[in-house]
Design an enzyme around this catalytic site. Structure first.
Site, PDB file in Angstrom:
ATOM      1  N   ASP A 232      43.119  33.001  43.851  1.00 19.14           N
ATOM      2  CA  ASP A 232      43.072  33.837  42.657  1.00 19.14           C
ATOM      3  C   ASP A 232      44.426  34.513  42.555  1.00 19.14           C
ATOM      4  O   ASP A 232      45.183  34.596  43.527  1.00 19.14           O
ATOM      5  CB  ASP A 232      41.934  34.851  42.758  1.00 19.14           C
ATOM      6  CG  ASP A 232      41.473  35.351  41.391  1.00 19.14           C
ATOM      7  OD1 ASP A 232      42.249  35.213  40.415  1.00 19.14           O
ATOM      8  OD2 ASP A 232      40.362  35.881  41.295  1.00 19.14           O
ATOM      9  N   TRP A 233      44.742  35.021  41.385  1.00 19.92           N
ATOM     10  CA  TRP A 233      46.085  35.518  41.122  1.00 19.92           C
ATOM     11  C   TRP A 233      46.366  36.771  41.961  1.00 19.92           C
ATOM     12  O   TRP A 233      45.856  37.847  41.699  1.00 19.92           O
ATOM     13  CB  TRP A 233      46.247  35.790  39.641  1.00 19.92           C
ATOM     14  CG  TRP A 233      46.813  34.642  38.855  1.00 19.92           C
ATOM     15  CD1 TRP A 233      47.859  34.701  37.977  1.00 19.92           C
ATOM     16  CD2 TRP A 233      46.410  33.271  38.861  1.00 19.92           C
ATOM     17  NE1 TRP A 233      48.118  33.450  37.445  1.00 19.92           N
ATOM     18  CE2 TRP A 233      47.250  32.553  37.978  1.00 19.92           C
ATOM     19  CE3 TRP A 233      45.425  32.567  39.547  1.00 19.92           C
ATOM     20  CZ2 TRP A 233      47.127  31.187  37.757  1.00 19.92           C
ATOM     21  CZ3 TRP A 233      45.301  31.197  39.332  1.00 19.92           C
ATOM     22  CH2 TRP A 233      46.146  30.530  38.447  1.00 19.92           C
TER      23      TRP A 233
END
Length: 757
Positions: A232-233
């Site tokens: 995930d970012w």
């Protein structure tokens, strides 16, 4: 090397391999131009394409994206219980990705709705892992059928927004295996998503991006995952540890490719592991190459809007329909012989629809048709009053007065109520199930002026219904319906179609009835999943808790009958269920047949029943169809921490067939052989466990015979002493029998060693 042929990892330098394991910017893979590896784009879903207009620069702007079809988010689409429809949504999403040169769309998200207050419930599918996996797989298969990748997310246990970037989710192995992993497992095994996105949170102390057990042992080695794992970012905090754990791609880049190079050179990362992770990135690019090579492609905006329209229709759940207040009579437009009802429409949501959730999935729709727009397009007359503003500010008395006066002059009132975007979004969890007080107060005033009220809800997760339901004869739970929600609502409200949605999430009477509230949302950086496997209806139904509306519930304009329910054993631990469904009304409509498995006596605490099959059947008035649902071995299994594996106990299982978890038409039984799993017996095994084991039972019989013969101390046979004996590890027999107990224990261990050879 030909530009038309991608290299293998063997053709790359160490530095080039390292570069492939990090993005080029926030929305692009890092290519190796000299070797013919392009920097394809990956960007947000999950219910449509969110491609930022600034994406070419790698910047992020959640509110400035290219137009794309906004399909119903999972909160709504999950209520369709229609995998074929969901597959069509996936195909349409892929076509839009092809136009916009997006190689991977980030979604679907299949995390469990552990608690209805979760801020991201609007983009997750269900409280039930079977339903979540068997619906969301349609997105994966639909998108990837067009040559575009998906990113199944967020792996795993991303069930809250509070402290989501670092919270430690403390979950038992059994709860993980039965509740929080099965949706991922089913989709991986059946559809092979090209990518999986790991979650931010820690699981039992380890960040998901650095969790070798999760990303390699389970995902790859056990489930056979063939794609790549991305972070995930901002979820990757140690590139070396993550790469060793099985993370192929860090997103967005931290510009630390040199760290990977140094780690390989000094032995902290093996060359073989870097090769595996980098080759995965090459394979991903290769899979998407054909679709990304299509030039001048343009998707059919109107056709995709119609897919969104059909998806929205099947997302609507009718909760209440007293006095058959629905469908309404629109007059000559719908029925030339009918006298139209005078309709009042109250609520700003009718004019300014809440059609999607807030945060990273925020889409710029290709078009947006409100309910009022639809009435105008179809020539249906109605008086409108906004009634309230879509914010969290106090009520406006002038708007309230206007709404009440409008209601007084109508035959029926459609009240559009719900949660404004400020009340729920990615980034925070809700603190109440209640809708804004000003809306409830207005409903009371309107109901006092007109008793014929239908409430149309707009919300991304469950809201309290019971406190105000007495003021409405009809209630439609429309969730968030995407860009074509207005026409879909009109179709249902005016009877062009019958509502067919079923709840994918229980609606409790009170949030404090939810078992997770004891540990929500955690404390001091961790959250204990103390309810174990008893999530949602598994808890409510097992412990007889009253709910407002149960899991799987939804009304129709039609009536149905389920009969001839039967179950046939097809293997040692498998079965097939058949039933006949009949539309007993004069209205064409669809019904969803749901199959629940109820175990008998078990060695562990099991839910009363669990959803293990479903099928949605469209039936013309008076029509009957026979449905068949297969139950595999997993349908009867639980995760045994003793065996560290799935376990099916021998015995009789009840198979319930119905239309919700609490509306069971019939129950049949099937007797299973069990999987025969046993554990080796030791001195720490109890006397009762020895008796229950096939080998152990023979030895227990030998002990009894030796006791009768005077060769060993005779075991007591009165009920009181047996009460102490059965749960006692045999190495504790001297406590009960002295020196004779020690000899019995040694005899049992020695005899077992002989039999086990």
């Amino acid at each position: 090397m030909s530009e038309a042929i991608y290299p293998s990892v063997k053709d790359l330098t160490l530095e080039e391999k390292a570069s492939l394991t990090s993005g080029g910017d926030a929305w692009h893979l890092q290519g190796v131009e000299s070797k013919g590896i392009p920097s394809y784009m990956i960007t947000d879903g999950p219910h449509g394409l969110r491609k930022s207009l600034a994406s070419s620069t790698g910047e992020t702007d959640l509110d400035d994206s290219v137009p794309a079809t906004c399909f119903p988010p999972a909160a709504g689409l999950s209520s369709s219980w229609n995998p074929e429809l969901i597959h069509k949504v996936g195909e349409a999403m892929a076509e839009e990705c092809i136009q916009e040169k997006v190689a991977v769309i980030l979604g679907p998200g299949v995390n469990i709705k552990r608690n209805p207050l979760g801020g991201r419930c609007f983009e997750y599918w269900s409280e039930d892992p079977y339903l979540a996996g068997h619906e969301a797989i349609g997105i994966v298969e639909g998108v990837q059928s067009k040559g575009v990748g998906t990113s199944l997310k967020h792996f795993a246990a991303n069930n809250q927004e509070t402290d989501r970037l670092r919270v430690d989710a403390r979950i038992s192995p059994r709860a993980l295996r039965e509740i929080y992993l099965p949706a991922f497992e089913h989709i991986v095994k059946k559809a092979q998503p090209w990518t999986i996105m790991c979650s931010y949170n820690r699981i039992n102390g380890v960040h998901s991006a650095q969790n070798h057990w999760l990303l390699t042992d389970v995902l790859r080695d056990e489930w056979g995952f063939e794609g790549i794992v991305m972070s995930d970012w901002g979820a990757d905090h140690d590139r070396g540890a993550s790469l060793n754990a099985g993370l192929n791609l860090e997103m967005p880049p931290s510009y630390t490719d040199d760290q990977i190079v140094y780690a390989v050179r000094d032995g902290r990362i093996t060359p073989a592991q870097l090769d595996r992770m980098a080759q995965g990135m090459i394979d991903l690019v290769n899979k998407t190459r054909a679709a990304m090579s299509i030039d001048n492609y343009r998707f059919d905006v109107d056709a995709h809007d119609e897919v969104a329209h059909q998806a929205a229709i099947e997302s609507i759940v009718m909760l209440k329909n007293d006095d058959a207040i629905l469908p309404l009579n629109a007059g000559p437009v719908a029925n030339p012989s009918a006298t139209p009802q005078k309709i009042a429409v109250i609520g700003e949501f009718a004019r300014t629809p809440r059609y999607q959730g807030g945060g990273s999935s925020h889409i710029t729709p290709t078009k947006l048709t409100s309910f009022l727009d639809t009435l105008a397009e179809r020539g249906i007359k109605a008086d409108f009053a906004p009634g309230f503003t879509l914010d969290l500010e106090p009520a406006d008395p002038a708007l309230e007065s206007e709404a009440v006066e409008t209601a007084k002059n109508a035959d029926v009132v459609l009240m559009f109520l719900g949660l404004p975007e400020a009340a729920e979004s990615e980034g925070f969890d809700r603190d109440t199930l209640d809708m804004p007080a000003k809306q409830i107060a207005l409903l009371e005033q309107v109901a006092a002026a007109n008793q014929n009220v239908v409430v149309v809800l707009s919300n991304g997760s469950v809201v309290s219904v019971a406190p105000w339901a007495k003021n409405a004869k009809g209630i439609l739970e429309s969730w968030l319906l995407g860009q074509s929600g207005g026409p879909a609502l009109a179709d249902v409200i005016f009877g062009q179609v019958s509502p067919s949605g079923k709840l994918a999430q229980s609606i409790p009477l009170d949030i404090n009835d939810d078992p997770s509230m004891l540990n929500w949302p955690g404390e001091e950086g961790h959250v204990d999943y103390g309810e174990g496997v008893f999530v949602g209806y598994r808890y409510y139904d097992t412990y007889g808790k009253v709910v407002d509306y149960p899991f799987g519930y939804g009304l129709s304009y039609a009536t149905f009958e389920i009969a001839d329910v039967a179950a046939a054993k097809t293997g040692a631990n498998t079965a097939t269920v058949t039933a006949t469904v009949t539309n007993t009304s004069d209205v064409d409509a669809a019904e969803t047949v749901q199959v629940y498995v109820a175990p008998g006596k078990a060695d562990v605490a099991r839910p009363k029943h669990e959803l293990k099959g479903f099928t949605k059947v469209f039936l013309k008035a008076g029509e009957s169809k026979t449905v068949t649902i297969d139950l595999d071995e997993r349908a009867f299994a639980y995760w045994s921490e003793k065996y560290n594996d799935w376990h099916v106990e021998a015995g009789e299982y009840a198979i319930e067939v119905g239309v919700s978890s609490r509306d069971i038409a019939d129950t049949v039984a099937v007797a299973l052989d069990g999987d025969g799993k046993t554990q080796p017996l030791t001195e720490w095994s109890t006397y009762g466990e020895w008796e229950a084991d096939p080998f152990g039972a023979k030895i227990v019989a030998a002990v009894a015979a030796a006791g009768e013969a005077g060769e060993l101390t005779k075991l007591p046979d009165n009920a009181m002493m047996r009460m102490f004996l059965n749960p006692m590890p045999i190495n504790s027999l001297p406590t009960l029998l002295g020196e004779g107990g020690k000899k019995i224990a040694q005899f049992m261990v020695d005899e077992y060693a002989k039999l086990a050879k």
